[in-house]
Enzyme design. Structure first.
Site, PDB file in Angstrom:
ATOM      1  N   GLU A  12      26.156  29.554  40.181  1.00 24.61           N
ATOM      2  CA  GLU A  12      26.782  28.196  41.242  1.00 24.61           C
ATOM      3  C   GLU A  12      26.312  27.104  40.798  1.00 24.61           C
ATOM      4  OE1 GLU A  12      28.068  30.790  44.999  1.00 24.61           O
ATOM      5  OE2 GLU A  12      26.345  31.362  44.228  1.00 24.61           O
ATOM      6  N   ASP A 198      36.706  37.156  46.980  1.00 27.34           N
ATOM      7  CA  ASP A 198      37.155  38.597  46.984  1.00 27.34           C
ATOM      8  C   ASP A 198      37.625  38.822  48.471  1.00 27.34           C
ATOM      9  OD1 ASP A 198      34.920  40.115  48.542  1.00 27.34           O
ATOM     10  OD2 ASP A 198      34.207  38.963  46.954  1.00 27.34           O
TER      11      ASP A 198
END
Length: 231
Positions: A12, A198
């Site tokens: 990230e 998710d």
């Protein structure tokens, strides 16, 4: 301003380096932060690590040494709500711990640590400014409660238990409430944005690797655009 950008993982952080250049590395505690200057603001980019202790330790190390004006937290989360889908953006308005169960110890609610607020609410003017930026850019997002715990939620059984205890929670992750608790005690504004990677169920293990990079890049692009527009 002095602004901290904290993300859990290297995959990230790498997206921010595409926008920031010529940074210096500085050690705070056991954590390396990269120090950049963007539009006259000092930016400290660092990894929180995974989980509550790492997050609290690394943010505290920075705040103990630098008078940070704003904390920006990005990262991924698993959905807990039917109307929250992969790649959706959440602008968190409150955090609590889904693995703190202290109702038998006194007048506490689920998620509350004794001596701490029931929820860590994010209501600062800085957060309102970021919300206004998202609205001006016509970026869709949702607001609500996100819960934190030291477990990757990857089964329907885990998800069901959390939803029973926190029926209004939009998502689950592993660092946010720890960040919010530290920011609360240091009296620093925290803007927390999570991107859904998710569904927090039996498919989460296969979903996570596929989506973490994509949503991490999306969050970084928005944060960097916001910094460019800051006065």
């Amino acid at each position: 301003m002095k602004i901290a950008i904290i993300v859990p993982m290297e995959i990230e952080a790498e997206y921010y380096r595409k926008y920031f250049h010529s940074g210096n590395k500085e050690m705070f505690g056991s954590t390396v932060f990269e120090h950049f200057c963007v539009k006259g603001n000092d930016i400290y980019l660092g990894l929180s690590g995974i989980g509550k202790v790492q997050a609290a330790m690394n943010l505290t190390s920075l705040l103990s040494r630098v008078e940070i004006d704003l904390i920006l937290m990005t990262g991924t989360a698993g959905s807990l709500a039917a109307n929250v889908h992969r790649e959706d953006l959440l602008l968190v308005d409150a955090f609590t711990y889904h693995d703190a169960h202290n109702t038998l110890a006194g007048d506490y609610v689920e998620g509350q640590i004794p001596g701490e607020p029931a929820e860590f609410k994010l209501t600062s003017p800085e957060r309102n400014k970021f919300a206004a930026f998202l609205q001006a850019e016509k970026v869709p997002y949702q607001e609500g409660l996100v819960v934190t715990g030291d477990a990757f939620i990857g089964s329907d059984e885990q998800k069901t238990i959390i939803k029973q205890n926190f029926p209004t929670a939009l998502a689950v992750e592993m660092e946010g409430a720890a960040f919010a608790q530290v920011a609360y005690h240091f009296n620093k504004p925290l803007v927390a944005m999570r991107a859904i990677s998710d569904n927090g169920n039996d498919d989460a293990n296969s979903d996570f690797d596929q989506f973490a990079k994509k949503v991490g890049a999306k969050a970084a692009k928005l944060i960097c655009a916001y910094l460019e527009k800051m006065n």
